[in-house]
Write a protein that holds these residues in place. Structure first.
Motif, short mmCIF file in Angstrom:
data_model
loop_
_atom_site.label_atom_id
_atom_site.label_comp_id
_atom_site.label_asym_id
_atom_site.label_seq_id
_atom_site.Cartn_x
_atom_site.Cartn_y
_atom_site.Cartn_z
N GLY A 36 42.19 36.04 31.02
CA GLY A 36 41.16 35.16 30.79
C GLY A 36 40.68 35.43 29.56
O GLY A 36 40.84 36.66 29.03
N LYS A 37 39.83 34.55 28.73
CA LYS A 37 39.49 34.64 27.43
C LYS A 37 38.37 35.85 27.68
O LYS A 37 38.26 36.65 26.60
N LEU A 38 37.61 35.83 28.67
CA LEU A 38 36.44 36.62 28.75
C LEU A 38 36.70 37.79 29.88
O LEU A 38 35.84 38.54 30.17
N THR A 40 39.39 38.99 33.65
CA THR A 40 40.46 38.77 34.78
C THR A 40 40.06 39.37 35.93
O THR A 40 39.79 40.54 36.13
N GLN A 67 36.31 30.04 36.54
CA GLN A 67 37.71 29.98 35.83
C GLN A 67 37.02 28.98 34.31
O GLN A 67 37.56 29.46 33.47
N LYS A 69 34.78 29.07 32.82
CA LYS A 69 33.73 30.21 31.95
C LYS A 69 34.57 31.13 31.52
O LYS A 69 33.78 32.06 30.79
N GLY A 70 35.83 31.28 31.57
CA GLY A 70 36.78 32.02 30.71
C GLY A 70 37.20 33.30 31.61
O GLY A 70 37.83 34.19 30.99
N ALA A 130 37.71 41.29 28.76
CA ALA A 130 38.54 40.64 27.80
C ALA A 130 39.65 41.44 27.33
O ALA A 130 40.79 40.86 26.99
#
Length: 184
Positions: A36-38, A40, A67, A69-70, A130
C-alpha cells in the motif's frame, strides 16, 4: 481446538518479499508490487480455522475501511494441503468469494513465506509502514471463539490509525491467538 500464540516479530524489521499466487485471480503477486501507499497488512490465514472464521467478517470490514486510505491488505494461507485438503487453493477461492474479500488471498505452497515471517498461527497479523517496516504484530482484538467478547477489531484498527496519523506504534501489542500453521 488447539491455541497457538504468534511469535515475536521485531518492530522496524523489513517485511520479507515474496511472489505468490493469488487464488482469486490466478495471477502471481509480489509484496513489492502489492504494498500500500501508506502501509500494508499481511495476515496469515486459512479456510478452516475457527479463529479465522470467527474474525473474517470484521477483517473484511477493516479492509474496506482502510484500503481507500492507502493501506493494502494481503491474506496468505501456508497450510499443508496434503494433510488439510480443506485449505486447497480452489477452496480458498470459494472462501474469498463467500466472505467478499476485497484483497488478494495468496497460497504459500512451499511454506517459505510463513517461515520467513516466523508465522505461527492463523490468524497472524503483521502491519508494515510505507517502507515495509514492521509497526504492529499482534491480535485483531480480545475476541475468541466462544469467549463471549464481541469482535470489534479494536487492536488492529488502533495500530492502523496510529500508522495513518504518524503516531508511534502501539506500546502494548498482544500476540494473536489461533490454530497453529499446519506444517509439512
Amino acid at each position: 481446538m488447539a491455541r497457538t500464540e504468534s511469535n515475536e516479530f521485531e518492530m522496524g524489521k523489513k517485511a520479507p518479499d515474496f511472489i505468490l499466487q493469488n487464488v482469486i485471480t490466478n495471477q502471481y503477486l509480489s509484496l513489492e508490487h502489492s504494498k500500500g501507499k501508506l502501509g500494508t497488512l499481511i495476515v496469515f490465514s486459512c479456510n478452516h480455522c475457527p479463529f479465522v472464521i470467527h474474525i473474517n467478517q470484521e477483517l473484511v470490514r477493516i479492509a474496506n475501511e482502510f484500503q481507500p486510505k492507502g493501506i493494502a491488505f494481503i491474506a496468505i494461507s501456508s497450510n499443508d494441503i496434503e494433510k488439510y485438503p480443506q485449505d486447497a487453493p480452489h477452496l480458498m477461492k470459494i472462501v474469498a468469494a463467500k466472505n467478499q474479500y476485497s484483497f488478494p488471498y495468496l497460497f504459500d505452497k512451499t511454506q517459505e513465506v510463513a517461515k520467513a515471517y516466523d508465522a505461527a498461527c492463523t490468524p497472524d497479523f503483521y502491519l508494515f509502514d510505507a517502507d515495509l517496516k514492521a509497526v504492529y504484530h499482534g491480535q485483531l482484538d480480545d475476541s475468541r471463539p466462544q469467549n463471549g467478547i464481541p469482535v470489534t477489531g479494536k487492536d488492529l484498527r488502533n495500530a492502523i490509525k496510529n500508522l495513518l496519523d504518524n503516531k508511534p506504534p502501539l506500546q502494548i501489542q498482544k500476540p494473536s491467538v489461533g490454530c497453529g500453521i499446519k506444517w509439512r
